[in-house]
Scaffold this active site. Structure first.
Site, short mmCIF file in Angstrom:
data_model
loop_
_atom_site.label_atom_id
_atom_site.label_comp_id
_atom_site.label_asym_id
_atom_site.label_seq_id
_atom_site.Cartn_x
_atom_site.Cartn_y
_atom_site.Cartn_z
N ASP A 126 0.82 -1.19 0.44
CA ASP A 126 0.37 -0.22 -0.23
C ASP A 126 0.86 1.06 -0.05
OD1 ASP A 126 -2.61 1.54 0.83
OD2 ASP A 126 -1.26 2.24 3.08
N ASP A 128 0.12 4.94 1.08
CA ASP A 128 -0.04 6.47 2.04
C ASP A 128 0.10 5.68 3.33
OD1 ASP A 128 -0.14 8.62 1.38
OD2 ASP A 128 -1.56 7.36 -0.19
N ASP A 330 -2.48 -0.89 5.84
CA ASP A 330 -2.41 0.14 7.31
C ASP A 330 -3.74 0.53 7.26
OD1 ASP A 330 -1.98 3.06 5.00
OD2 ASP A 330 -2.80 3.71 6.53
#
Ligand SMILES: O=P(O)(O)OC[C@H]1O[C@H](O[C@H]2O[C@H](CO)[C@@H](O)[C@H](O)[C@H]2O)[C@H](O)[C@@H](O)[C@@H]1O
Length: 396
Positions: A126, A128, A330
């Site tokens: 991922d 960000d 996240d």
């Protein structure tokens, strides 16, 4: 994976418990149930404070304000300044308990490599909060040069893809590494390698095109029919939030993000009211929660988990026992990918979080600096394996 089926309905299946034997984990790796209450080594059950636990499902309108409030953990250092010592102890204890159920991928690195030794790792990352730290201005979420070097390095040894909620072009601009595969808009915009795979080639939303370097690639955009609607919604959301100080609307091509990180908390309800109110007129779009962001996306049965499956298929790594997909992410949208890996017992997710969260990930890392260490460790390990002649032929 049959890419022709399951393409239109937004059905999200219930989780299936992990089978340790199907995953083929070494016997010292204990599977866990994310639904089970956390426990301490003494066998006592500890309560994770509710406000710290993220919900996995889209949130219904009557609970969106709670979800907006719970959507991003406070930064730990700042938080410590404001909470009492006993609250802080409680939070730390809950985190330690959670980490027992979701071991750190750094401390359990030997387990991971023991399992990966005769397998080919495929890495999904991922952006960000995973490769770049969460910052107030989404346009400034730059990746450090150390992280870029580590991702570049890791991609030399393992097929590596970035799967982001951002538009593919934006995440490409941030990462700037041509050796990776990119999926933007939560997997609804994938540029992957050409491989003579019938299921990929025959998919109605998949075309052959060329990338910026002139290389032939597959472009897969299962939500392309939504583009005019998304653009219309983007313009309207800018309009209806323009008087809310700090609100920011971002066009992620097949999704729209409404950021409220910089909005005064007293106005969050107003942001939610306007966004959810406006979106009632768009039954083919839904609103999900990210980290201090409301994300508007098409209702199609496609997500980061499907993107992982699509990329594995494109890379010729599907249906193979010798492939170990690892997904590092996240936020809630990454849970779809964790779930796919857990339920297919093929690989595992690593959740990046400083606070306990409900998750389908197997391991954890606390923040992007630990992600960096993990990527560097993978490269070091792969190089050391390559130096051992008896393993070399089987490990590549
Ligand atoms: O799937 P991801 O790559 O994790 O993208 C999810 C969203 O990330 C970005 O927003 C988040 O990061 C920003 C920068 O650190 C932060 O300011 C914001 O509060 C976070 O929600 C991005 O701007 C969104 O469009 C993505 O959907």
């Amino acid at each position: 994976m049959d890419l022709k089926s399951n393409h239109s309905s937004p059905v999200l299946a219930d989780p299936v418990p992990l089978s340790k034997s199907r995953l083929g984990l070494p016997s010292n790796m204990t599977p866990f149930s994310p639904a089970a209450a956390p426990y301490s080594s003494s066998g006592l059950y500890l309560q994770i404070p509710r406000r710290k636990v993220g919900k996995l499902d889209d949130v219904r309108a009557n609970s969106w304000l709670d979800a907006m409030k719970a959507s991003s953990p406070p930064r730990k250092k700042l938080n410590k300044d404001f909470i009492s010592e006993s609250q802080s102890d409680e939070t730390d204890a809950a985190y330690r308990t959670w980490v027992m159920n979701h071991p750190s991928a750094l401390t359990a690195f030997h387990q991971i490599t023991a399992y990966a030794r005769y397998k080919k790792i495929a890495l999904f990352l991922d952006y960000d909060g995973t490769l770049s730290p969460i910052v107030d201005n989404p346009d400034h979420a730059f990746m450090s040069s150390a992280m870029r070097a580590a991702v570049k390095d890791v991609a030399k040894y393992f097929p590596t893809a970035i799967i982001s909620g951002r538009s593919r072009s934006k995440v490409n601009e941030f990462v700037r590494l041509s050796e990776l595969y990119y999926a933007g808009s939560h997997g609804m915009d994938i540029m992957g390698p050409i491989r003579e795979s019938q299921s990929v080639d025959d998919h109605p939303d998949c075309i052959r095109t060329t990338d910026e370097q002139g290389k032939e690639v597959h472009l897969f955009q299962p939500a392309s029919e939504f583009l005019p609607m998304i653009n219309e919604v983007f313009d309207s959301l800018i309009d209806i939030t323009k008087d809310i100080v700090g609100a920011k609307v971002e066009n992620n091509k097949f999704c729209v993000s409404v950021h409220y990180r910089n909005v005064d908390e007293k106005m969050w309800e107003e942001v939610g009211k306007r966004v959810f109110g406006f979106m009632k007129d768009f039954p083919r779009l839904r609103v999900t929660h990210g980290r201090k962001v409301l994300e508007v996306r098409p209702i199609i049965d496609w997500n980061k988990g499907k993107a992982v499956e699509f990329l594995l298929e494109s890379l010729g790594l599907s249906h193979r026992d010798d492939v170990l997909p690892i997904y590092v992410g996240d936020d809630r949208t990454d849970e779809d990918a964790f779930k796919v890996l857990r339920e297919s017992s093929r690989g595992f997710g690593i959740l990046v979080s400083t606070v306990p969260k409900e998750t389908k990930a197997f391991y954890s890392l606390s923040d992007p600096s630990e992600v960096l260490e993990f990527l560097k460790s993978l490269v070091r390990w792969k190089k050391s394996v390559a130096l051992q002649p008896e393993d070399y032929m089987t490990a590549i």
